[in-house]
Motif scaffolding. Structure first.
Motif, short mmCIF file in Angstrom:
data_model
loop_
_atom_site.label_atom_id
_atom_site.label_comp_id
_atom_site.label_asym_id
_atom_site.label_seq_id
_atom_site.Cartn_x
_atom_site.Cartn_y
_atom_site.Cartn_z
N GLY A 1 0.78 -1.22 0.00
CA GLY A 1 0.00 0.00 0.00
C GLY A 1 0.82 1.28 0.00
N SER A 2 0.22 2.34 -0.50
CA SER A 2 0.87 3.64 -0.48
C SER A 2 1.01 4.18 0.93
N ASN A 3 0.25 3.63 1.88
CA ASN A 3 0.34 4.05 3.27
C ASN A 3 1.34 3.24 4.08
N GLY A 4 2.05 2.31 3.44
CA GLY A 4 3.03 1.49 4.14
C GLY A 4 2.48 0.20 4.70
N ASN A 5 1.22 -0.12 4.43
CA ASN A 5 0.62 -1.36 4.89
C ASN A 5 0.70 -2.44 3.82
N LEU A 6 0.74 -3.69 4.26
CA LEU A 6 0.69 -4.86 3.38
C LEU A 6 -0.62 -5.57 3.64
N GLU A 7 -1.40 -5.83 2.57
CA GLU A 7 -2.67 -6.52 2.70
C GLU A 7 -2.65 -7.79 1.86
N ALA A 8 -3.24 -8.85 2.40
CA ALA A 8 -3.35 -10.12 1.68
C ALA A 8 -4.82 -10.44 1.48
N LEU A 9 -5.22 -10.67 0.20
CA LEU A 9 -6.58 -11.05 -0.13
C LEU A 9 -6.64 -12.53 -0.48
N GLU A 10 -7.67 -13.21 0.03
CA GLU A 10 -7.88 -14.62 -0.29
C GLU A 10 -8.30 -14.76 -1.75
N VAL A 11 -7.61 -15.62 -2.50
CA VAL A 11 -8.01 -15.89 -3.88
C VAL A 11 -9.37 -16.58 -3.92
N ALA A 12 -9.72 -17.33 -2.88
CA ALA A 12 -10.98 -18.07 -2.86
C ALA A 12 -12.19 -17.16 -2.99
N ASP A 13 -12.18 -16.02 -2.27
CA ASP A 13 -13.38 -15.17 -2.27
C ASP A 13 -13.09 -13.68 -2.19
N SER B 1 -11.79 -12.04 0.29
CA SER B 1 -11.78 -11.49 1.64
C SER B 1 -10.35 -11.20 2.08
N SER B 2 -10.20 -10.30 3.02
CA SER B 2 -8.88 -9.90 3.50
C SER B 2 -8.40 -10.89 4.55
N ARG B 3 -7.27 -11.54 4.27
CA ARG B 3 -6.68 -12.44 5.26
C ARG B 3 -6.04 -11.64 6.38
N TYR B 4 -5.35 -10.60 6.03
CA TYR B 4 -4.77 -9.71 7.05
C TYR B 4 -4.34 -8.41 6.40
N GLU B 5 -4.13 -7.41 7.23
CA GLU B 5 -3.47 -6.17 6.86
C GLU B 5 -2.49 -5.83 7.97
N VAL B 6 -1.26 -5.55 7.61
CA VAL B 6 -0.24 -5.27 8.61
C VAL B 6 0.49 -3.99 8.24
N GLY B 7 0.70 -3.13 9.22
CA GLY B 7 1.42 -1.88 9.00
C GLY B 7 2.92 -2.09 9.12
N LEU B 8 3.67 -1.66 8.13
CA LEU B 8 5.12 -1.82 8.14
C LEU B 8 5.82 -0.48 8.37
N GLN B 9 5.36 0.57 7.72
CA GLN B 9 5.87 1.91 7.94
C GLN B 9 4.86 2.88 7.36
N ASP B 10 5.15 4.17 7.37
CA ASP B 10 4.19 5.15 6.87
C ASP B 10 4.56 5.66 5.49
N ARG B 11 5.38 4.90 4.75
CA ARG B 11 5.75 5.21 3.38
C ARG B 11 5.33 4.06 2.47
N PRO B 12 5.17 4.30 1.18
CA PRO B 12 4.79 3.20 0.27
C PRO B 12 5.77 2.04 0.33
N VAL B 13 5.26 0.81 0.21
CA VAL B 13 6.10 -0.38 0.26
C VAL B 13 5.97 -1.16 -1.05
N ALA B 14 7.08 -1.81 -1.46
CA ALA B 14 7.14 -2.55 -2.72
C ALA B 14 7.10 -4.04 -2.43
N VAL B 15 6.13 -4.75 -3.00
CA VAL B 15 5.98 -6.19 -2.80
C VAL B 15 6.94 -6.93 -3.72
#
Length: 428
Positions: free
Chosen positions: A286-298, A300-314
């Motif tokens: 995310g541009s807010n520094g969070n990482l989010e994981a979406l379930e391919v099944a449906d 839904s969000s498996r989790y969202e975790v904050g890493l920092q307050d700057r954009p992060v590259a997956v």
């Protein structure tokens, strides 16, 4: 700057969203015992590639680097054998070349400031995607006017070219969404048109999503037995549309039907797909520094975790973890629950590009590697300990690392592609 700090200290890390547990991670510093990597080979520049358009492809057991470029005022793709030099160059013709069209923003490698022979800019092309079709290594791209072009990686000859039905410029993807061994090439036009073709370029399905597509699609294979459950999770194609913060994610089935559409919490600046024992997920940085994981099944969000307050590259995933780069830091995050397994800091406040995974120590294990915008490189073990470091001085790097054996010693070197398209191999 003294980098011999904070080795193997344990911290508590609080998750960035409700429902994310507290994770324990190792914060690993850099010490002087690591192998120093130096540049052992470099290529000529590639006009028209800022480094982000490059990819690797296996040709008869050798890893080659392919890049979009401009030669004699015309757009082209070149293949380079690390440690040796150029293997081939193929010009990319397009009916839009005379109009001066350029690539769309997003996962693209657009036209540069060189004019064509008739005074117009060279046609815009996307970043490159590589893979195998019917046993043959290939290179795929889209053009700004809306063509999907696939080249044979061995010699650069055109394998096929098809119309997308809309403006292109977004990188395509290769993968097997059904799990039957048949790899497809999937391309999304900027206007939301989606086309999947087989190894001969024949259409397999077409679809359409609402919104503008500025990011490469992801092909996800099926999971027939996630976590021991009886029901399987079918594969398909994920397409992300831009919007007014944060856009939408659409998951398309093997016949072109939309299985689900979700609005993620984060505004993604990059994404990837990964397999876990509980089923596949889409990971969004995310541009807010969070990482989010979406379930391919449906969706839904498996989790969202904050890493920092700057954009992060997956980056890439391995051993149940996804690698993420941010400002001055690299994280390994558990794909199951979002726990931060380890964090590595280097380069002060310099942005770290999306990390990659390769074999750089010769012990048959996969290591992660990262390069920041100033060309500083780190290689790390699966536990986050640094095994090599190096740098390309006085350069700017926007791309993540690539890997190839450039000196025939049986071990991969870390390849750094700078803003001028120069490929450099770093070895210990």
């Amino acid at each position: 700057m003294d980098r011999r700090v904070l080795f193997a200290i344990l911290f508590l890390f609080a998750g960035g969203a409700t429902g994310v547990g507290v994770a324990t991670f190792a914060f690993v510093g850099v010490d002087d015992a690591n192998a120093e990597a130096t540049v052992v080979w470099e290529s000529e520049p590639a006009a028209g590639d800022d480094g982000t358009g490059a990819a690797t492809v296996d040709v008869d057991g050798e890893t080659w680097v392919v890049q979009p470029t401009v030669e004699d005022g015309e757009r082209a793709v070149r293949a380079v054998t690390p440690g040796e030099g150029r293997a081939w160059t193929t010009r990319i013709s397009d009916e839009a070349a005379a109009s001066g069209d350029t690539a769309e923003p997003g996962d693209t490698s657009g036209a540069v400031g060189e004019s064509g022979e008739n005074g117009t800019d060279p046609v815009g092309v996307s970043r490159l995607a590589t893979g195998t079709l019917a046993g043959d290594p290939v290179v795929a791209l889209t053009t700004a006017s809306g063509r999907l072009v696939v080249l044979n990686a061995a010699d650069g000859d055109e394998r096929f070219a098809v119309d997308l039905g809309g403006p292109g410029g977004v990188a395509p993807a290769l993968g097997d969404p059904t799990g039957d061994g048949s790899t497809l090439v999937v391309a999304a036009a900027a206007d939301g048109s989606v086309l999947a073709v087989d190894a001969d370029g024949d259409p397999v399905f077409e679809a359409s999503v609402d919104g503008r597509v500025e990011r490469r699609p992801l092909v996800v294979g099926p999971d027939p037995d996630p976590d021991g459950r009886d029901e399987g999770i079918p594969g398909g194609v994920a397409v992300s549309t831009a919007g007014t913060d944060p856009g939408t994610v659409h998951f398309i089935g093997e016949s072109g039907e939309t299985r689900w559409t979700r609005t993620p919490t984060v505004t993604a600046v990059g994404w990837n797909a990964a397999v876990t024992r509980r089923g596949p997920v889409l990971t969004l940085g995310g541009s807010n520094g969070n990482l989010e994981a979406l379930e391919v099944a449906d969706g839904s969000s498996r989790y969202e975790v904050g890493l920092q307050d700057r954009p992060v590259a997956v980056g890439e995933a391995d051993d149940g973890r996804i690698l993420v780069g941010g400002v001055g830091s690299i994280w390994a995050v558990s794909l199951l629950d979002g726990e931060v397994v380890w964090k590595q800091q280097y380069g002060g406040q310099t942005r770290v590009n999306a990390p990659g995974i390769g074999r750089v120590t010769g012990d048959d294990t996969f290591e992660s590697a990262a390069v920041n915008r100033e060309g500083e490189v780190l290689g790390l073990t699966p536990t986050g300990e640094v095994v090599l470091r190096g740098s390309v001085p006085e350069t700017v790097v926007y791309a993540g690392p690539l890997f190839a054996d450039a000196d025939d010693d049986g071990t991969d070197e870390v390849l750094v592609v700078d803003q001028n398209g120069v490929v450099r191999a770093l070895s210990t």
